[in-house]
Structures are given as C-alpha cells and as structure tokens.
Motif scaffolding. Structure first.
Motif, PDB file in Angstrom:
ATOM      1  N   TYR A  51       0.911  -1.380  -0.364  1.00  0.00           N
ATOM      2  CA  TYR A  51      -0.267   0.134  -0.245  1.00  0.00           C
ATOM      3  C   TYR A  51       0.734   1.093  -0.073  1.00  0.00           C
ATOM      4  CZ  TYR A  51      -4.456  -1.793   0.962  1.00  0.00           C
ATOM      5  OH  TYR A  51      -6.083  -2.693   0.474  1.00  0.00           O
ATOM      6  N   ASN A 114     -15.726   2.906   0.722  1.00  0.00           N
ATOM      7  CA  ASN A 114     -17.155   2.491   0.230  1.00  0.00           C
ATOM      8  C   ASN A 114     -17.620   1.094   0.935  1.00  0.00           C
ATOM      9  OD1 ASN A 114     -15.310   1.131  -0.781  1.00  0.00           O
ATOM     10  ND2 ASN A 114     -15.226   1.358  -3.462  1.00  0.00           N
ATOM     11  N   ASN A 184     -23.982   4.321   4.040  1.00  0.00           N
ATOM     12  CA  ASN A 184     -23.365   4.409   2.783  1.00  0.00           C
ATOM     13  C   ASN A 184     -23.237   6.112   2.299  1.00  0.00           C
ATOM     14  OD1 ASN A 184     -25.804   6.254   3.137  1.00  0.00           O
ATOM     15  ND2 ASN A 184     -27.937   4.926   2.826  1.00  0.00           N
TER      16      ASN A 184
ATOM     17  N   LEU B  16      -3.923  -7.628  -7.180  1.00  0.00           N
ATOM     18  CA  LEU B  16      -3.279  -5.856  -6.507  1.00  0.00           C
ATOM     19  C   LEU B  16      -4.344  -5.245  -8.100  1.00  0.00           C
ATOM     20  CD1 LEU B  16       0.402  -6.168  -7.342  1.00  0.00           C
ATOM     21  CD2 LEU B  16      -0.856  -6.255  -5.479  1.00  0.00           C
ATOM     22  N   VAL B  19      -7.299  -4.635  -5.322  1.00  0.00           N
ATOM     23  CA  VAL B  19      -7.175  -3.693  -4.112  1.00  0.00           C
ATOM     24  C   VAL B  19      -6.474  -2.419  -4.104  1.00  0.00           C
ATOM     25  CG1 VAL B  19      -7.025  -5.539  -2.922  1.00  0.00           C
ATOM     26  CG2 VAL B  19      -4.856  -4.952  -3.400  1.00  0.00           C
ATOM     27  N   LEU B  20      -5.463  -2.107  -5.403  1.00  0.00           N
ATOM     28  CA  LEU B  20      -4.682  -0.330  -5.311  1.00  0.00           C
ATOM     29  C   LEU B  20      -5.721   0.338  -6.669  1.00  0.00           C
ATOM     30  CD1 LEU B  20      -0.970  -1.658  -6.262  1.00  0.00           C
ATOM     31  CD2 LEU B  20      -2.630  -1.160  -4.503  1.00  0.00           C
ATOM     32  N   ASN B  23     -10.989  -0.586  -5.428  1.00  0.00           N
ATOM     33  CA  ASN B  23     -11.148  -0.704  -4.126  1.00  0.00           C
ATOM     34  C   ASN B  23     -11.044   0.888  -4.065  1.00  0.00           C
ATOM     35  OD1 ASN B  23     -11.925  -2.955  -3.520  1.00  0.00           O
ATOM     36  ND2 ASN B  23     -10.581  -3.633  -2.431  1.00  0.00           N
ATOM     37  N   ILE B  25     -12.264   2.892  -6.415  1.00  0.00           N
ATOM     38  CA  ILE B  25     -13.625   3.801  -7.713  1.00  0.00           C
ATOM     39  C   ILE B  25     -14.197   4.133  -6.719  1.00  0.00           C
ATOM     40  CG2 ILE B  25     -14.444   3.364  -9.401  1.00  0.00           C
ATOM     41  CD1 ILE B  25     -11.728   1.825 -10.716  1.00  0.00           C
ATOM     42  N   ARG B  26     -15.372   5.200  -6.768  1.00  0.00           N
ATOM     43  CA  ARG B  26     -16.348   5.471  -5.938  1.00  0.00           C
ATOM     44  C   ARG B  26     -17.780   5.596  -6.629  1.00  0.00           C
ATOM     45  NH1 ARG B  26     -12.949   7.143  -2.264  1.00  0.00           N
ATOM     46  NH2 ARG B  26     -12.563   9.193  -4.109  1.00  0.00           N
ATOM     47  N   GLY B  29     -22.689   5.364  -3.283  1.00  0.00           N
ATOM     48  CA  GLY B  29     -22.691   4.329  -1.909  1.00  0.00           C
ATOM     49  C   GLY B  29     -22.706   3.434  -2.477  1.00  0.00           C
ATOM     50  N   TYR B  30     -23.202   2.996  -3.348  1.00  0.00           N
ATOM     51  CA  TYR B  30     -24.500   1.017  -3.304  1.00  0.00           C
ATOM     52  C   TYR B  30     -23.470   0.091  -3.862  1.00  0.00           C
ATOM     53  CZ  TYR B  30     -28.110   3.217  -0.794  1.00  0.00           C
ATOM     54  OH  TYR B  30     -28.693   3.531   0.713  1.00  0.00           O
ATOM     55  N   HIS B  32     -20.327  -1.520  -5.309  1.00  0.00           N
ATOM     56  CA  HIS B  32     -19.068  -1.892  -5.112  1.00  0.00           C
ATOM     57  C   HIS B  32     -18.338  -3.208  -6.419  1.00  0.00           C
ATOM     58  CE1 HIS B  32     -19.923  -0.548  -1.188  1.00  0.00           C
ATOM     59  NE2 HIS B  32     -20.400  -0.086  -1.808  1.00  0.00           N
ATOM     60  N   TYR B  34     -16.427  -6.158  -8.520  1.00  0.00           N
ATOM     61  CA  TYR B  34     -15.243  -6.749  -8.126  1.00  0.00           C
ATOM     62  C   TYR B  34     -14.854  -7.688  -8.852  1.00  0.00           C
ATOM     63  CZ  TYR B  34     -16.366  -5.843  -2.891  1.00  0.00           C
ATOM     64  OH  TYR B  34     -15.834  -4.971  -1.900  1.00  0.00           O
ATOM     65  N   THR B  67      -8.170  -5.410   2.514  1.00  0.00           N
ATOM     66  CA  THR B  67      -9.064  -4.837   3.187  1.00  0.00           C
ATOM     67  C   THR B  67      -9.493  -4.889   4.548  1.00  0.00           C
ATOM     68  OG1 THR B  67     -10.753  -7.090   2.854  1.00  0.00           O
ATOM     69  CG2 THR B  67     -10.178  -5.009   0.540  1.00  0.00           C
ATOM     70  N   ARG B 145     -27.841  -3.120  -2.996  1.00  0.00           N
ATOM     71  CA  ARG B 145     -25.879  -2.861  -3.338  1.00  0.00           C
ATOM     72  C   ARG B 145     -26.277  -3.837  -4.422  1.00  0.00           C
ATOM     73  NH1 ARG B 145     -21.842  -1.639   1.127  1.00  0.00           N
ATOM     74  NH2 ARG B 145     -23.096   0.231   2.692  1.00  0.00           N
TER      75      ARG B 145
END
Lengths: 271, 171
Positions: A51, A114, A184, B16, B19-20, B23, B25-26, B29-30, B32, B34, B67, B145
């Motif tokens: 990290y 998130n 959220n 990688l 997680v790098l 994860n 990217i926003r 809120g709902y 996510h 993978y 995480t 979600r």
C-alpha cells in the motif's frame, strides 16, 4: 473405518467446502470485535509495504495540494499561538513543558470509504509510540481510533464504521449527544439522541465532548446538514456533514494523551 | 508460457488490480464492483474440484488481508468456487468441452461466457454483501447493493476478457 474413509473420499468436495466456509465465518465473527485478531496484524508488514508503494506513486501527483494544506494549517496555528501569548503570557508559563497531548504526524497508506466497515492504515506503528485506543485527527476534524498496531504500521477504525460512536456536544448550547455512521455515504453521519427541546440550524458546529472516552475535548466533528424534528419519539435526529473529507485523506495526526495513565488510575478508583 | 506460471501471474495481477485500483473507484454508496474472482472463472475445466475450493479460499483470504476483513472475501469466493462445476453444467447442457482446455472467449461464444460470468458474479456478490452486513437486519440495503453492483462487475469482467482475448489466441 473403511466405510468412513469411503464416505470422506466420496463426499470430499462437500466436506472441504463446509470446512472452509466454517473457517471463513469463524474468522469473520472474530473480526467483528472492536479489537481485531492478530492474523491481520502479522500480515500488516507485507500489505502495508505494498500500500505504501502504491500511495507513494499517488502522492507524488498530489504534492501541490498537500503543500497548500500544510501551509494553511501552519498559518492558522501561528495565529492561534499569537493569541495564546497575548492573553495568557502573564498568567501561565507556556514554556513549562506541561503539555497535555503529543501529536504524532503520520501518512495514510490505505483508506477506504465504500465498505460497511472502513479502516485506515498509516505508516507509523509501535516503533513511533503509537498504541491502541489513541485518537486520530486530520487538519479539518476527527478521523478515528487506533485499533491495531504492528511495528511499522497501525490500522485505524475510521468514523465510517458501523460500530463507530462518538460523544459530541453542540457548540451553541452545550447539549451532548452521539454521532453514528449510516453505512452508505462517506460524507454524512447521524445524531439520533437529541433532546426534544433542542432545535438545531443547518450549519451548527458539532465538537467532541469531554465525555468522549477517546477524543480530547473540543475537536471539530462536523456541521449540521439537516435537522429532523420528530413528534412521536422523545428524541430528535439530525444528519451531519463530517468536517474531514475521507476521500482525500493523506496526512493525519495521532494524539497521545500524556496524562492518560494518571486519569485512568483515578477513574479506576471510582469503579 | 508455462500454465502454472501464467496462473500465478494472473492471481497476483488480479488481486493487485482489485485492491489498488478498483477498490478506490467510488460510484456512489451502493456500487462496489469486484473483478478478482475472474481467476477462479478462468481455471481449466479439468481442475480437480477440491483444488477449486482451496484456490478460491486462498484468493479470497489474500484480498481479505488487504481490505482488513478476515473471512469475508474468503467465504464468498469459496462458495463461488463450490458452485462453479454445477453452473457450468447448468448453462452448457449437453455441450462438451473435450478439446477446450479452459474457459476462454476465443473458443466459446460470447453469450455462453456472459451467462457463465453473470451467474458466478451473482453468487459471489450475494454471499459477500450478506456476510458483510452479518445480519438480515438491513436486507433492503443489501439487496440494493447486490442489484447495483452485479452489472458493474460483470461489465468490467467482460471488458477485461475482451481486452485480453487476442493475446490468448496467440499462445
């Protein structure tokens, strides 16, 4: 015995599946505690390093903003210092060295906003004097609590955690309440225990209260975004906007309470 | 290139990347997404079933270490690995894969692959988000979600598959 062997061989796929799922759920159940297990702790060195490399690359592009922020904070601190010297120099001896808190600066190497339970990893650990339960703040406001420490790194339970509760007070009327997070949105928290006679306005400031076991008093938490008066319940609610922007968090301070041992031993006498 | 080496590289790169990059990217809120489970999806058809489970568990646990959620991704990915053989059978019916060593876009048609990815991603996300909330209290939020994240994950995985499609044909 032979039958058992045959049974295991025949159903090895299902048995292995159940075994692995049970391990997963046990691990998960253990990690629901406030203090997490040591499994994550031992791996912190490898994970923390990866990290850190990644955030070093990212930080290089954000040097400008980071510099500006630090310069602004510097200016603000200088201003506050001048006020203290003006008003208090004749009463207190500022150079006595009897400070209450020590601030340890640290860099965020990983941060999420998130998940339902968010943790932050910083590049300071036991070697730098970081211990569990220390509070963490940023330039803008409070950030979280140290939950796990390895030699070089520490993980912080961010305010954005389903179990996070912070004791706060409203700046205008000294009334105390507690702030929680609704899983959220990383910008907003909620206060659910406001006495009915208290009416809040949008933009009212919320600070940490002296009742908070973790945070020192009067740190910035956030501002009221929306106030929800309720007729039925005995308590009002309010949506609050965190002062800290968790999505751009880079530099934080870990607060070491130098009088913690003393106050703790006094408290222990009463209990 | 040696198959095992290729698998190890795929494992490391996907974890990688997850997680790098992913994860961080926003998308509100709902949502996510993978993508790391692609490793399990691309294992050869003749992989022993117990190996699928062990690899799924190991993959999930590796993501968990990053995480800070021990057991969460491990549980979801193990379930997904457990369902893989049945899902392959379910969506391909009588179709046989005797001369196709592993699932790849070059030799299997896009629709088959889309259904394959969709089913497995759904199983994975379903387990993941329920384990994450660790209760049935917030069932509405969890379902939202799942419904919003599955399409994004499937889209990303299909995109990765199409980007690397030509390269795999050349091997």
């Amino acid at each position: 015995m032979y039958n058992l062997q045959r049974f295991i061989l025949k159903h090895h796929f299902v048995i292995l599946f159940i075994l692995l799922e049970v391990i997963s759920i046990l691990l998960l159940a253990r990690s629901q505690n406030f203090h997490r297990n040591s499994l994550v702790n031992t791996s912190n060195v490898v994970v923390g390093k990866i990290y850190e490399w990644s955030s070093d690359v990212g930080n290089y592009f954000r040097l400008n903003t980071a510099n500006e922020q630090l310069a602004e904070e510097n200016a603000m601190l200088r201003q506050q210092l001048s006020i203290v010297y003006d008003t208090a120099s004749c009463v207190y001896d500022v150079n006595e060295g009897d400070t209450l808190y020590e601030y340890i600066p640290a860099k965020v190497v990983n941060n999420s906003t998130n998940q339902a339970n968010n943790y932050i990893i910083i590049n300071k650990g036991a070697r730098d004097g970081i211990e569990r339960d220390m509070s963490v703040i940023s330039t803008d406001g409070i950030v979280g609590v140290v939950t796990d420490v390895s030699r070089h790194y520490a993980s912080i339970m961010s305010l954005l955690h389903s179990k996070s509760v912070v004791g706060v007070r409203f700046k205008n009327n000294q009334e105390i309440a507690s702030v929680k997070w609704q899983t959220n949105n990383y910008r907003y928290g909620i206060v659910e225990d406001i006495p009915t006679h208290i009416v809040l306005q949008q933009g009212d400031t919320i600070l940490t209260s002296s009742h908070s076991k973790i945070f020192p008093e009067d740190l910035m938490v956030g501002t009221v975004e929306e106030f929800y008066p309720t007729a039925v319940d005995a308590l009002n609610k309010a949506k609050i906007r965190y002062a800290t922007d968790f999505s751009t968090l880079r530099h934080v301070y870990v607060i070491k309470d130098l009088h913690k041992a003393e106050t703790d031993s006094l408290k222990a006498k009463f209990q | 290139m040696n198959k095992t080496v290729l698998q190890i590289i795929r494992f490391v790169v996907l974890v990688l990347f997850q997680v790098l990059v992913i994860n961080h990217i926003r998308l509100g809120g709902y949502v996510h997404p993978y993508i790391y489970m692609l490793f399990i999806m691309l294992l050869p058809f003749n992989t022993p079933k117990w190996q699928l489970l062990v690899l799924g568990f190991a993959l999930g646990l590796t993501v968990d270490l990053f995480t800070g959620t021990p057991g969460l991704h491990a549980g979801a990915t193990t379930l997904m690995a457990f369902c893989r053989p049945s899902i392959i059978q379910l969506i391909s019916g009588n179709q046989k894969f005797e001369n196709i060593p592993e699932p790849n876009l070059g030799q299997l048609d896009g629709m088959w692959f889309f259904r394959y990815v969709l089913c497995l991603v759904f199983v994975h996300h379903f387990a993941l988000f329920f384990l994450e909330s660790f209760s049935f209290r917030l069932i509405g939020q969890v379902l939202l979600r799942i419904l919003l994240s599955v399409p994004v994950s499937v889209f990303l995985i299909m995109m990765i598959l199409y980007i690397f499609k030509r390269e795999r044909k050349r091997e």
